[in-house]
Design a protein around this motif. Sequence first.
Motif, short mmCIF file in Angstrom:
data_model
loop_
_atom_site.label_atom_id
_atom_site.label_comp_id
_atom_site.label_asym_id
_atom_site.label_seq_id
_atom_site.Cartn_x
_atom_site.Cartn_y
_atom_site.Cartn_z
N PRO A 170 0.82 -1.21 0.00
CA PRO A 170 0.00 0.00 0.00
C PRO A 170 0.85 1.26 0.00
N ILE A 171 0.27 2.32 -0.52
CA ILE A 171 0.89 3.64 -0.42
C ILE A 171 0.78 4.04 1.05
N PRO A 172 1.83 4.58 1.68
CA PRO A 172 1.83 4.83 3.12
C PRO A 172 0.62 5.53 3.70
N ASP A 173 0.01 6.49 2.98
CA ASP A 173 -1.12 7.21 3.56
C ASP A 173 -2.45 6.52 3.30
N GLN A 174 -2.44 5.35 2.68
CA GLN A 174 -3.67 4.60 2.46
C GLN A 174 -3.89 3.60 3.59
N ALA A 175 -5.13 3.43 3.99
CA ALA A 175 -5.46 2.42 4.99
C ALA A 175 -5.38 1.05 4.36
N LEU A 176 -4.96 0.06 5.14
CA LEU A 176 -4.97 -1.31 4.67
C LEU A 176 -6.41 -1.78 4.64
N ILE A 177 -6.80 -2.46 3.56
CA ILE A 177 -8.19 -2.88 3.42
C ILE A 177 -8.32 -4.39 3.50
N CYS B 19 -14.71 -6.14 -0.69
CA CYS B 19 -14.77 -5.37 0.55
C CYS B 19 -13.74 -4.24 0.52
N ARG B 20 -14.15 -3.06 0.93
CA ARG B 20 -13.24 -1.90 0.98
C ARG B 20 -13.08 -1.40 2.41
N ALA B 21 -13.51 -2.18 3.39
CA ALA B 21 -13.43 -1.76 4.79
C ALA B 21 -11.99 -1.84 5.29
N PRO B 22 -11.64 -1.00 6.25
CA PRO B 22 -10.30 -1.07 6.83
C PRO B 22 -10.08 -2.41 7.53
N LEU C 231 -5.65 -9.90 5.01
CA LEU C 231 -6.14 -8.90 5.95
C LEU C 231 -7.65 -9.02 6.04
N ALA C 232 -8.20 -8.75 7.23
CA ALA C 232 -9.65 -8.88 7.41
C ALA C 232 -10.22 -7.75 8.25
N GLU D 265 -2.44 -18.55 12.32
CA GLU D 265 -2.72 -17.64 13.44
C GLU D 265 -3.49 -16.43 12.94
N VAL D 266 -4.24 -15.83 13.86
CA VAL D 266 -4.95 -14.58 13.60
C VAL D 266 -4.46 -13.59 14.65
N VAL D 267 -3.96 -12.45 14.18
CA VAL D 267 -3.45 -11.43 15.09
C VAL D 267 -3.98 -10.07 14.68
N PRO D 268 -4.13 -9.15 15.65
CA PRO D 268 -4.57 -7.80 15.28
C PRO D 268 -3.49 -7.08 14.49
N LEU D 269 -3.93 -6.22 13.61
CA LEU D 269 -2.99 -5.35 12.90
C LEU D 269 -2.42 -4.36 13.91
N PRO D 270 -1.13 -4.11 13.87
CA PRO D 270 -0.57 -3.08 14.76
C PRO D 270 -1.27 -1.74 14.55
N GLU D 271 -1.48 -1.05 15.64
CA GLU D 271 -2.08 0.28 15.62
C GLU D 271 -3.51 0.29 15.12
N SER D 272 -4.21 -0.82 15.20
CA SER D 272 -5.61 -0.86 14.79
C SER D 272 -6.44 -0.17 15.87
N PRO D 273 -7.08 0.94 15.57
CA PRO D 273 -7.81 1.70 16.58
C PRO D 273 -8.94 0.93 17.23
N THR D 274 -9.55 -0.01 16.55
CA THR D 274 -10.68 -0.73 17.11
C THR D 274 -10.22 -1.82 18.08
N LEU D 275 -8.95 -2.14 18.11
CA LEU D 275 -8.46 -3.21 18.98
C LEU D 275 -7.56 -2.69 20.08
N GLU D 276 -7.35 -1.39 20.18
CA GLU D 276 -6.42 -0.83 21.13
C GLU D 276 -7.00 -0.58 22.52
N SER D 277 -8.25 -0.92 22.78
CA SER D 277 -8.82 -0.62 24.08
C SER D 277 -8.70 -1.77 25.04
#
Length: 75
Positions: A4-11, A17-20, A42-43, A63-75
């Motif tokens: 990905p281009i650095p400023d694009q979100a991984l999808i 599907c175009r969701a982050p 990625l999912a 294995e299934v792991v969270p993406l680093p810096e994923s805002p929905t998983l950081e809490s």
Amino acid sequence: MTTPIPDQALICSARGCRAPAVFQLRWHNPRLHAPERRKTWLACPAHRASLGDFLDARGFLREVVPLPESPTLES
């Protein structure tokens, strides 16, 4: 998957599907890959189960792991 281009979100890797993405599904096909090699899909939350089930049914999911810096998983 292309780099990905650095400023694009991984999808999400699900077709159409175009969701982050917030999860990494790490897998390998034992007939094609060395045991230590991992490929990654990625999912988004909506497709984590279906993509994981697809890979798991074939014995590919490792294995299934969270993406680093994923805002929905950081809490």
